[in-house]
Design a protein around this motif. Structure first.
Motif, short mmCIF file in Angstrom:
data_model
loop_
_atom_site.label_atom_id
_atom_site.label_comp_id
_atom_site.label_asym_id
_atom_site.label_seq_id
_atom_site.Cartn_x
_atom_site.Cartn_y
_atom_site.Cartn_z
N LEU B 271 0.86 -1.14 0.10
CA LEU B 271 0.13 0.02 -0.03
C LEU B 271 0.81 1.34 0.07
O LEU B 271 0.72 2.07 -0.81
CB LEU B 271 -0.84 -0.15 1.12
CG LEU B 271 -1.83 1.16 1.45
CD1 LEU B 271 -2.69 1.33 0.08
CD2 LEU B 271 -2.51 1.00 2.67
N ALA B 272 1.84 1.29 0.83
CA ALA B 272 2.77 2.40 0.94
C ALA B 272 3.48 2.86 -0.58
O ALA B 272 3.20 3.84 -1.01
CB ALA B 272 3.76 2.38 2.07
N THR B 273 4.03 1.74 -1.00
CA THR B 273 4.76 1.77 -2.30
C THR B 273 3.89 2.17 -3.25
O THR B 273 4.01 3.26 -4.09
CB THR B 273 5.32 0.55 -2.57
OG1 THR B 273 5.50 -0.45 -1.94
CG2 THR B 273 6.88 0.57 -3.13
N ALA B 274 2.60 1.46 -3.46
CA ALA B 274 1.57 1.95 -4.58
C ALA B 274 1.51 3.70 -4.35
O ALA B 274 1.51 4.22 -5.59
CB ALA B 274 0.39 1.13 -4.21
N ILE B 275 1.13 3.91 -3.17
CA ILE B 275 0.60 5.33 -3.10
C ILE B 275 1.94 6.39 -3.54
O ILE B 275 1.79 7.24 -4.22
CB ILE B 275 0.34 5.70 -1.51
CG1 ILE B 275 -1.10 4.94 -1.30
CG2 ILE B 275 0.04 7.24 -1.27
CD1 ILE B 275 -1.45 5.21 0.18
N ILE B 276 3.10 5.86 -3.14
CA ILE B 276 4.24 6.79 -3.49
C ILE B 276 4.32 6.41 -5.07
O ILE B 276 4.93 7.60 -5.77
CB ILE B 276 5.59 6.17 -2.82
CG1 ILE B 276 5.48 6.79 -1.66
CG2 ILE B 276 6.83 6.74 -3.47
CD1 ILE B 276 6.78 6.62 -0.67
N THR B 277 4.40 5.29 -5.62
CA THR B 277 4.56 5.34 -6.97
C THR B 277 3.42 6.07 -7.59
O THR B 277 3.91 6.76 -8.78
CB THR B 277 4.26 3.92 -7.68
OG1 THR B 277 5.07 3.09 -6.69
CG2 THR B 277 4.88 3.57 -8.70
N GLU B 278 2.24 6.05 -7.38
CA GLU B 278 1.26 6.70 -8.08
C GLU B 278 1.60 8.30 -8.12
O GLU B 278 1.51 8.98 -9.02
CB GLU B 278 -0.21 6.64 -7.50
CG GLU B 278 -1.31 7.33 -8.24
CD GLU B 278 -1.43 8.87 -7.89
OE1 GLU B 278 -1.79 9.56 -8.58
OE2 GLU B 278 -1.31 9.05 -6.60
N SER B 279 1.87 8.76 -6.93
CA SER B 279 2.27 10.21 -6.91
C SER B 279 3.62 10.46 -7.57
O SER B 279 3.67 11.54 -8.41
CB SER B 279 2.30 10.73 -5.40
OG SER B 279 3.05 9.83 -4.39
N ALA B 280 4.43 9.47 -7.62
CA ALA B 280 5.71 9.89 -8.31
C ALA B 280 5.44 9.86 -9.86
O ALA B 280 5.91 10.90 -10.45
CB ALA B 280 6.70 8.80 -8.27
N LEU B 281 4.39 9.12 -10.28
CA LEU B 281 4.21 9.21 -11.98
C LEU B 281 3.58 10.53 -12.05
O LEU B 281 3.54 11.08 -13.04
CB LEU B 281 3.23 8.00 -12.04
CG LEU B 281 3.81 6.48 -12.19
CD1 LEU B 281 2.88 5.59 -12.46
CD2 LEU B 281 4.70 6.51 -13.30
N SER B 282 2.47 10.75 -11.25
CA SER B 282 1.59 12.29 -11.16
C SER B 282 2.66 13.09 -11.42
O SER B 282 2.66 14.22 -12.23
CB SER B 282 0.71 12.29 -10.19
OG SER B 282 -0.18 11.40 -10.36
N PHE B 283 3.70 13.14 -10.41
CA PHE B 283 4.74 14.24 -10.31
C PHE B 283 5.51 14.39 -11.48
O PHE B 283 6.14 15.27 -11.82
CB PHE B 283 5.64 13.80 -9.13
CG PHE B 283 6.60 15.05 -8.79
CD1 PHE B 283 6.23 16.20 -8.09
CD2 PHE B 283 7.85 15.11 -9.26
CE1 PHE B 283 7.08 17.33 -7.93
CE2 PHE B 283 8.75 15.81 -9.13
CZ PHE B 283 8.24 17.08 -8.44
N LEU B 284 5.82 13.22 -12.27
CA LEU B 284 6.65 13.35 -13.44
C LEU B 284 5.65 13.82 -14.67
O LEU B 284 6.32 13.80 -15.75
CB LEU B 284 7.35 12.04 -13.88
CG LEU B 284 8.55 11.70 -12.77
CD1 LEU B 284 8.93 10.21 -13.00
CD2 LEU B 284 9.51 12.60 -12.76
N GLY B 285 4.75 13.98 -14.24
CA GLY B 285 3.50 14.30 -15.34
C GLY B 285 2.98 13.22 -16.27
O GLY B 285 2.47 13.41 -17.29
N LEU B 286 3.10 12.05 -16.01
CA LEU B 286 2.85 10.87 -16.67
C LEU B 286 1.44 10.28 -15.95
O LEU B 286 1.22 9.23 -16.07
CB LEU B 286 3.83 9.89 -16.74
CG LEU B 286 4.86 10.50 -17.94
CD1 LEU B 286 6.08 9.60 -17.85
CD2 LEU B 286 4.10 10.37 -19.34
N GLY B 287 0.79 10.94 -14.94
CA GLY B 287 -0.21 10.37 -14.27
C GLY B 287 -1.68 10.66 -14.65
O GLY B 287 -1.64 10.48 -16.00
N PHE B 288 -2.71 11.13 -14.06
CA PHE B 288 -3.73 11.19 -14.47
C PHE B 288 -3.86 12.72 -15.07
O PHE B 288 -2.89 13.64 -15.20
CB PHE B 288 -4.72 11.65 -13.10
CG PHE B 288 -5.13 10.08 -12.55
CD1 PHE B 288 -6.13 9.44 -12.98
CD2 PHE B 288 -4.29 9.70 -11.43
CE1 PHE B 288 -6.54 8.43 -12.46
CE2 PHE B 288 -4.62 8.44 -10.92
CZ PHE B 288 -5.75 7.67 -11.41
#
Lengths: 335, 345
Positions: B271-288
């Protein structure tokens, strides 16, 4: 041990080729067109010729084979030529980036120093911080120092690097103005002034990554020390009246370092991968930023080569970690 | 607590759940051990003992309290704070949070916008709630997916000898892949297809969840396999086999319940890694997409203006960090509580 190493090296080759294949096929499915950024006024037949010139006309297996040949045969030839002034390569086609039309490895070579400086330095700093914290935390278990160290290491790997980085920029670059928020790559270190400037601009990215690495390594160090402190040989050493310093720093530490060294070796490739985010935060134009730009521009040869280099690092350091384990721990025998 | 690394369990993330060498003992032993340690309690069940031990870990209790709080904040919050997070109120843009007034009487603050608004006049509090919903949903679903995949592969590899070599080579291969670059590539590749199939928001949600799920099951699989291998040698398994229990019943009835504790610990890590990974992807501009807030996305959008409005990066960043910290502490406490060598000591 030698036989084991050779066997592992031989086994690594199919693994790496398979990884290259997976990455290649993933990119093959990419809808992104490297021609998308060209002006729309180019007539379709010219566009088709340009695609042919990029080598996109051939079936995938020929392009994959060509890439493998270029990566493993042509590129090393160029390196040897550059090093010894020979002419093995004889003008053979290198791996060319779609975006800049220059050899991929030349661009990578330009970016490597920044990444190595920031990431390498942060890893070293992280290890240097982590070891004493882990040792002291285990020796004085449940003391205030241990509580603090455990808490900081928990925070260190819970808080994502992009937030630590942004927070540091807000505090130290915006409010206090101590450090620059953007890493200036053009800075050349030639005198004391520019050396200080270099130190200042490296301070924040190095700190962010070092905190993250130190958090992970200190936990391992502490756990490993705790494991060893309860062993019988420690009691024996104390019973024969040995100096406490020697017991801890020589007997226990040396045995506790065995797993920690492998963890440190395993962390190296992950640092390169994880540095993508930190490089983006501080605008360090290293390998991570290069990868992001290449992904956004559908620069397939660049993405493929960079990702594959990361994979090579992971496989190589896994092997190094296993060998180190065998070297340091005589109880482990691979043969 | 020991975090042990041996060459067979390498590339483990730091908060590695230490697996007891002998595997998880079955319920009877646990109840006995705990029962002798806590006399006076007439009936003790396994989960009651675990809960008693869990409460001993102060960090874990605070973490659990915070996780419940933040979950309520994102789920029930929008019913209480009924402001549309997507509502553009351009006249009231760039409002500072209400507490800015304490040191800067000139600041542009409004009681109706307690955490201020962004550069388009959207309410930040409402956006944090909406973004939290997405971030937490991504975290939970991706973690469950990774857990199911990991458990399935671990059980198959541990139980069926014929599959073991193949599946574990595959796991090793996955571990050798550079995951973050591949995640980035996957995000870019399948974005358009899934958008077309499920709509812009659901498509990206499915993509992110699947991408995170299929790149993070490997540690669970290894741990589960190791435990199953150890459990298979126990007498009770032999007894069950001797009365003709079929493989399916054997796995679901006798093996899975006993590997539940390492699975639960790796669930918290996941759970912890998934939350971090999602926000990292969003942070790199490749998320939602940009009109669809998540904590990472809000942080990413605010970085450009962080010099004038630092609160806009600090609040979402704090949400991510504290949630992950809480989950990691829960994992720590759970690991201690589920370890029979520690419980009841």
């Amino acid at each position: 041990m030698l036989a084991y190493t050779i066997r592992r090296l031989v086994l690594a080759i199919p693994t790496l080729i398979f990884i290259a294949f997976v990455i290649f096929m993933l990119l093959e499915l990419a809808p992104g067109d490297p021609m998308a950024n060209m002006p729309l006024s180019i007539p379709p037949e010219v566009r088709e010729q340009m695609r042919q010139a990029l080598g996109l006309g051939q079936p995938w297996y020929i392009r994959f084979g060509l890439w493998l040949y270029q990566f493993f045969v042509v590129e090393p030839q160029y390196w040897i030529d550059a090093a010894f002034g020979t002419n093995f390569a004889d003008g053979a086609q290198r791996i060319i980036s779609f975006q800049s039309r220059s050899p991929v490895f030349e661009i990578i070579a330009e970016r490597v120093p920044q990444t190595l400086w920031v990431v390498g330095m942060s890893y070293i700093v992280g290890v240097i911080i982590a070891l004493p914290i882990g040792i002291a935390g285990a020796y004085w278990q449940y003391s205030w120092f241990d509580q603090l160290g455990t808490f900081i290491s928990m925070v260190g790997f819970s808080v994502p690097t992009f937030f630590t980085g942004v927070l540091l920029i807000v505090i130290f670059a915006v409010n206090l103005g101590w450090f620059p928020s953007i890493y200036n790559t053009t800075l050349v270190v030639e005198d004391w002034e520019s050396f200080l400037a270099q130190l200042r601009q490296m301070a924040m990215p190095v700190f962010v990554l070092a905190l993250y690495n130190a958090a992970q390594i200190s936990r391992y160090m502490r756990a490993s020390m705790l494991d060893n402190l309860g062993q019988d040989y420690v009691r024996t050493a104390r019973a024969k009246g040995m100096n406490e310093r020697i017991v801890v720093l020589k007997h226990v530490l040396r045995n506790s370092m065995i797993p920690v060294i492998t963890v440190i070796a395993l962390g190296v490739p992950q640092v390169f991968g994880g540095a993508i985010i930190t490089e983006q935060v501080f605008k360090v134009n290293g390998l991570g930023q290069l990868l992001i730009i290449a992904i956004q521009g559908s620069d397939i040869p660049m993405v493929l080569t960079l990702t594959f280099i990361f994979a090579v690092l992971i496989v190589a350091f896994n092997l190094i970690a296993d060998i180190l384990y065998g070297v340091f721990d005589p109880r482990i025998r691979y043969d | 607590m020991t975090d042990r690394t041996d060459p067979h369990e390498r590339a483990e993330p730091p908060p590695s759940p230490a697996v007891p060498a002998g595997g998880a003992p079955d319920g009877g032993e646990i109840a006995e051990a705990a029962g002798s340690a806590a006399p006076g309690q007439s009936s003790t069940s396994l989960w009651r003992d675990v809960w008693v031990q869990f409460r001993e870990h102060k960090g874990a209790v605070i973490g659990l309290a915070f996780l419940i709080f933040i979950t309520l904040f994102v789920i029930a919050g929008p019913w209480i704070w009924q402001v549309d997070p997507a509502d553009l109120d351009i006249r009231n843009k760039d409002v500072r949070p209400i507490y800015t007034w304490l040191w800067d009487r000139e600041a542009d603050v409004m009681w109706s916008r307690p955490l201020g608004t962004d550069n388009l006049g959207r309410d930040i509090l409402a956006n944090l709630m909406q973004g939290g919903r997405v971030s937490m949903a991504v975290g939970w679903v991706a973690m469950l997916l990774a857990l199911i995949l990991g458990t399935l592969i671990g059980v198959l590899a541990g139980y069926f000898r014929a599959l073991d070599g193949l599946l574990m080579r595959f796991t090793d291969l996955m571990l050798a892949l550079p995951l973050l670059p591949l995640l980035l590539v996957m995000m870019l590749l399948f974005r358009d297809q899934l958008r077309a199939a499920f709509g812009p928001e659901q498509g990206i949600f499915v993509l992110i969840v699947t991408a995170i799920g299929i790149t993070s099951w490997m540690h669970t699989a290894r741990i589960v396999r190791g435990d199953i291998l150890a459990l298979k040698e126990r007498e009770y398994v032999l007894a069950a086999r001797s009365i003709g229990t079929p493989s399916r019943r054997m796995i679901t009835r006798h093996l899975l319940p006993n590997v539940l504790s390492p699975i639960m610990v790796s669930a918290t890590l996941g759970l912890a890694t998934a939350i971090i990974t999602e926000s990292a992807l969003s942070f790199l501009g490749l998320g939602f997409p940009s009109d669809y807030p998540t904590w990472g996305k809000i942080l990413f959008d605010s970085v450009e203006r962080m010099e004038r409005f630092p609160e806009r990066v600090i609040w979402p960043g704090l949400c991510i960090s504290l949630t992950v910290l809480a989950v990691n502490y829960i994992g720590d406490g759970l690991r201690d509580a589920l370890d029979p060598r520690i419980r009841g000591r």
